[in-house]
Design a protein around this motif. Structure first.
Motif, PDB file in Angstrom:
ATOM      1  N   TYR A  45      -6.520  -3.680   0.004  1.00 28.16           N
ATOM      2  CA  TYR A  45      -5.714  -4.629   0.886  1.00 28.16           C
ATOM      3  C   TYR A  45      -6.640  -6.111   1.060  1.00 28.16           C
ATOM      4  O   TYR A  45      -6.028  -7.194   1.005  1.00 28.16           O
ATOM      5  CB  TYR A  45      -5.445  -4.224   1.969  1.00 28.16           C
ATOM      6  N   ILE A  46      -7.905  -5.848   1.150  1.00 32.33           N
ATOM      7  CA  ILE A  46      -8.632  -7.012   1.336  1.00 32.33           C
ATOM      8  C   ILE A  46      -8.710  -7.922   0.162  1.00 32.33           C
ATOM      9  O   ILE A  46      -8.812  -9.078   0.384  1.00 32.33           O
ATOM     10  CB  ILE A  46     -10.037  -6.535   1.927  1.00 32.33           C
ATOM     11  N   ASN A  47      -9.045  -7.312  -0.985  1.00 34.68           N
ATOM     12  CA  ASN A  47      -8.813  -7.988  -2.140  1.00 34.68           C
ATOM     13  C   ASN A  47      -7.418  -8.775  -2.417  1.00 34.68           C
ATOM     14  O   ASN A  47      -7.454  -9.913  -2.835  1.00 34.68           O
ATOM     15  CB  ASN A  47      -8.983  -6.974  -3.456  1.00 34.68           C
ATOM     16  N   GLU A  48      -6.542  -7.828  -2.108  1.00 33.67           N
ATOM     17  CA  GLU A  48      -5.186  -8.701  -1.926  1.00 33.67           C
ATOM     18  C   GLU A  48      -4.923  -9.869  -1.172  1.00 33.67           C
ATOM     19  O   GLU A  48      -4.452 -10.832  -1.560  1.00 33.67           O
ATOM     20  CB  GLU A  48      -4.008  -7.551  -1.961  1.00 33.67           C
ATOM     21  N   ASN A  49      -5.487  -9.685  -0.032  1.00 34.81           N
ATOM     22  CA  ASN A  49      -5.645 -10.982   1.025  1.00 34.81           C
ATOM     23  C   ASN A  49      -6.226 -11.982   0.393  1.00 34.81           C
ATOM     24  O   ASN A  49      -6.024 -13.060   0.450  1.00 34.81           O
ATOM     25  CB  ASN A  49      -6.304 -10.267   2.215  1.00 34.81           C
ATOM     26  N   MET A  50      -7.613 -11.778   0.001  1.00 33.36           N
ATOM     27  CA  MET A  50      -8.417 -12.915  -0.505  1.00 33.36           C
ATOM     28  C   MET A  50      -7.676 -13.530  -1.906  1.00 33.36           C
ATOM     29  O   MET A  50      -7.864 -14.490  -2.349  1.00 33.36           O
ATOM     30  CB  MET A  50      -9.691 -12.309  -0.984  1.00 33.36           C
ATOM     31  N   SER A  51      -7.071 -12.660  -2.890  1.00 33.63           N
ATOM     32  CA  SER A  51      -6.516 -13.159  -3.949  1.00 33.63           C
ATOM     33  C   SER A  51      -5.049 -14.023  -3.975  1.00 33.63           C
ATOM     34  O   SER A  51      -4.600 -14.246  -4.831  1.00 33.63           O
ATOM     35  CB  SER A  51      -6.368 -12.038  -5.103  1.00 33.63           C
ATOM     36  N   ASP A 111       5.210  -6.528  -7.578  1.00 33.37           N
ATOM     37  CA  ASP A 111       4.594  -5.347  -8.331  1.00 33.37           C
ATOM     38  C   ASP A 111       3.604  -5.002  -7.262  1.00 33.37           C
ATOM     39  O   ASP A 111       3.047  -3.716  -7.263  1.00 33.37           O
ATOM     40  CB  ASP A 111       4.056  -5.815  -9.502  1.00 33.37           C
ATOM     41  N   MET A 112       2.872  -5.922  -6.591  1.00 31.93           N
ATOM     42  CA  MET A 112       1.750  -5.507  -5.654  1.00 31.93           C
ATOM     43  C   MET A 112       2.398  -4.607  -4.237  1.00 31.93           C
ATOM     44  O   MET A 112       1.894  -3.721  -4.184  1.00 31.93           O
ATOM     45  CB  MET A 112       1.000  -6.579  -5.280  1.00 31.93           C
ATOM     46  N   LEU A 113       3.329  -5.108  -3.877  1.00 30.49           N
ATOM     47  CA  LEU A 113       3.898  -4.501  -2.673  1.00 30.49           C
ATOM     48  C   LEU A 113       4.439  -3.148  -3.212  1.00 30.49           C
ATOM     49  O   LEU A 113       4.170  -2.262  -2.489  1.00 30.49           O
ATOM     50  CB  LEU A 113       5.075  -5.418  -2.355  1.00 30.49           C
ATOM     51  N   LYS A 114       5.039  -2.770  -4.284  1.00 33.44           N
ATOM     52  CA  LYS A 114       5.540  -1.732  -4.752  1.00 33.44           C
ATOM     53  C   LYS A 114       4.305  -0.707  -5.207  1.00 33.44           C
ATOM     54  O   LYS A 114       4.399   0.483  -4.666  1.00 33.44           O
ATOM     55  CB  LYS A 114       6.285  -1.950  -6.265  1.00 33.44           C
ATOM     56  N   TYR A 115       3.412  -1.171  -5.621  1.00 31.39           N
ATOM     57  CA  TYR A 115       1.996  -0.439  -5.647  1.00 31.39           C
ATOM     58  C   TYR A 115       1.522   0.245  -4.540  1.00 31.39           C
ATOM     59  O   TYR A 115       0.985   1.251  -4.284  1.00 31.39           O
ATOM     60  CB  TYR A 115       0.829  -1.398  -6.570  1.00 31.39           C
ATOM     61  N   ASN A 116       1.275  -0.939  -3.410  1.00 30.85           N
ATOM     62  CA  ASN A 116       0.971  -0.541  -2.159  1.00 30.85           C
ATOM     63  C   ASN A 116       1.829   0.619  -1.384  1.00 30.85           C
ATOM     64  O   ASN A 116       1.646   1.523  -0.829  1.00 30.85           O
ATOM     65  CB  ASN A 116       1.018  -1.759  -1.241  1.00 30.85           C
ATOM     66  N   ILE A 117       3.121   0.584  -1.464  1.00 32.29           N
ATOM     67  CA  ILE A 117       4.192   1.497  -1.232  1.00 32.29           C
ATOM     68  C   ILE A 117       3.804   2.869  -1.893  1.00 32.29           C
ATOM     69  O   ILE A 117       3.777   3.659  -1.110  1.00 32.29           O
ATOM     70  CB  ILE A 117       5.615   1.040  -1.454  1.00 32.29           C
ATOM     71  N   ASP A 149       1.326   5.724  11.122  1.00 30.27           N
ATOM     72  CA  ASP A 149       0.652   4.468  10.572  1.00 30.27           C
ATOM     73  C   ASP A 149       1.365   4.224   9.253  1.00 30.27           C
ATOM     74  O   ASP A 149       1.584   3.186   8.912  1.00 30.27           O
ATOM     75  CB  ASP A 149      -0.756   4.380  10.659  1.00 30.27           C
ATOM     76  N   GLU A 150       0.833   5.310   8.291  1.00 32.38           N
ATOM     77  CA  GLU A 150       1.315   5.153   6.712  1.00 32.38           C
ATOM     78  C   GLU A 150       2.631   4.750   6.532  1.00 32.38           C
ATOM     79  O   GLU A 150       2.988   4.064   5.894  1.00 32.38           O
ATOM     80  CB  GLU A 150       0.725   6.281   6.134  1.00 32.38           C
ATOM     81  N   GLU A 151       3.577   5.644   7.474  1.00 28.51           N
ATOM     82  CA  GLU A 151       5.043   5.332   7.247  1.00 28.51           C
ATOM     83  C   GLU A 151       5.267   4.001   7.782  1.00 28.51           C
ATOM     84  O   GLU A 151       6.224   3.322   7.149  1.00 28.51           O
ATOM     85  CB  GLU A 151       5.740   6.433   8.049  1.00 28.51           C
ATOM     86  N   ASN A 152       4.661   3.389   8.913  1.00 30.07           N
ATOM     87  CA  ASN A 152       5.069   2.320   9.219  1.00 30.07           C
ATOM     88  C   ASN A 152       4.445   0.932   8.187  1.00 30.07           C
ATOM     89  O   ASN A 152       5.217  -0.012   7.848  1.00 30.07           O
ATOM     90  CB  ASN A 152       4.369   1.807  10.499  1.00 30.07           C
ATOM     91  N   HIS A 153       3.398   1.413   7.490  1.00 29.47           N
ATOM     92  CA  HIS A 153       2.996   0.414   6.348  1.00 29.47           C
ATOM     93  C   HIS A 153       3.930   0.346   5.298  1.00 29.47           C
ATOM     94  O   HIS A 153       4.386  -1.071   4.777  1.00 29.47           O
ATOM     95  CB  HIS A 153       1.311   0.825   6.026  1.00 29.47           C
ATOM     96  N   ILE A 156       6.637  -1.610   6.347  1.00 30.09           N
ATOM     97  CA  ILE A 156       6.290  -3.379   6.372  1.00 30.09           C
ATOM     98  C   ILE A 156       6.140  -3.888   4.964  1.00 30.09           C
ATOM     99  O   ILE A 156       6.917  -4.790   4.608  1.00 30.09           O
ATOM    100  CB  ILE A 156       4.965  -3.347   7.032  1.00 30.09           C
ATOM    101  N   PHE A 157       5.636  -2.810   3.875  1.00 33.98           N
ATOM    102  CA  PHE A 157       5.755  -3.590   2.744  1.00 33.98           C
ATOM    103  C   PHE A 157       7.122  -3.714   2.067  1.00 33.98           C
ATOM    104  O   PHE A 157       7.374  -4.423   1.371  1.00 33.98           O
ATOM    105  CB  PHE A 157       4.845  -2.545   1.712  1.00 33.98           C
ATOM    106  N   GLU A 158       7.936  -2.618   2.456  1.00 35.20           N
ATOM    107  CA  GLU A 158       9.430  -2.748   2.030  1.00 35.20           C
ATOM    108  C   GLU A 158      10.045  -3.813   2.494  1.00 35.20           C
ATOM    109  O   GLU A 158      10.769  -4.596   1.804  1.00 35.20           O
ATOM    110  CB  GLU A 158      10.011  -1.076   2.278  1.00 35.20           C
ATOM    111  N   SER A 159       9.616  -4.282   3.656  1.00 32.88           N
ATOM    112  CA  SER A 159      10.319  -5.459   4.421  1.00 32.88           C
ATOM    113  C   SER A 159       9.883  -6.864   3.614  1.00 32.88           C
ATOM    114  O   SER A 159      10.721  -7.834   3.713  1.00 32.88           O
ATOM    115  CB  SER A 159      10.298  -5.404   5.851  1.00 32.88           C
ATOM    116  N   LEU A 160       8.848  -6.696   3.115  1.00 34.39           N
ATOM    117  CA  LEU A 160       8.450  -7.881   2.361  1.00 34.39           C
ATOM    118  C   LEU A 160       8.729  -8.190   0.914  1.00 34.39           C
ATOM    119  O   LEU A 160       8.621  -9.301   0.205  1.00 34.39           O
ATOM    120  CB  LEU A 160       6.655  -7.738   2.313  1.00 34.39           C
ATOM    121  N   LEU A 161       9.512  -6.975   0.344  1.00 33.67           N
ATOM    122  CA  LEU A 161       9.773  -7.068  -0.937  1.00 33.67           C
ATOM    123  C   LEU A 161      11.135  -8.195  -1.203  1.00 33.67           C
ATOM    124  O   LEU A 161      11.721  -8.418  -0.207  1.00 33.67           O
ATOM    125  CB  LEU A 161      10.551  -5.911  -1.433  1.00 33.67           C
TER     126      LEU A 161
END
Length: 164
Positions: A45-51, A111-117, A149-153, A156-161
């Motif tokens: 997630y830090i790498n994704e933030n920077m990239s 693709d990134m968000l789906k990977y994170n989910i 927490d993981e379920e909340n993540h 969050i990622f699904e809401s950003l798709l």
């Protein structure tokens, strides 16, 4: 939009006196610092933030989730110590943590968000397996709290798709 208030009021259980449990401690290393672990997720997630330059909101969300994952890493490390282990960055099979565990390139943000989910879902399954393999109530309760927490993540990622 503030995604992080859902679990703020739910405290993490205290980890008190634990009996040494070699088998469970070895299993815990995978969630602590295996290939698909809290350590990997933090750096992912830090790498994704920077990239990611597409959305300041997404960058902020990624960093906040990484910070929550850091808290999980600390909790798991504390459990390892209380079980009599040294919190080495390795898997249950003694494989040292490697930066190859981080996925560095995605075709698009979706693709990134789906990977994170999928990564969050994998973490939940791993925590459920750990819960089934310990008799310690405080560990079970703590892992259940981390799962929240993981379920909340995931939400969050699904809401950003992107919406179809």
């Amino acid at each position: 939009m503030d995604f992080f208030n859902n679990n703020d009021s739910v405290p993490y259980p205290k980890i008190e006196h634990l009996k040494q449990d070699y088998k469970f401690g070895r299993m815990l290393y995978n969630s602590f610092s295996g290939g698909a672990s809290e350590l990997t997720t933090i750096l992912q997630y830090i790498n994704e933030n920077m990239s990611n330059e597409t959305s300041p909101e997404l960058k902020n969300v990624l960093m906040k989730i990484a910070i929550e994952e850091m808290h999980h890493l600390k909790i798991l490390g504390d459990i390892l110590v209380k079980l009599g282990f040294i919190p080495y960055y390795m898997s249950s099979r003694n494989n040292k943590w490697c930066s190859d565990n981080v996925k560095y390139k995605f075709n698009c943000v979706e693709d990134m968000l789906k990977y994170n989910i999928e990564g969050e879902k994998m973490a939940i399954r791993e925590y459920q397996t750990l819960i089934e393999n310990t008799e310690e109530k405080c560990i079970k309760d703590t892992l259940c709290r981390i799962i929240q927490d993981e379920e909340n993540h995931i939400k969050i990622f699904e809401s950003l798709l992107p919406k179809d």
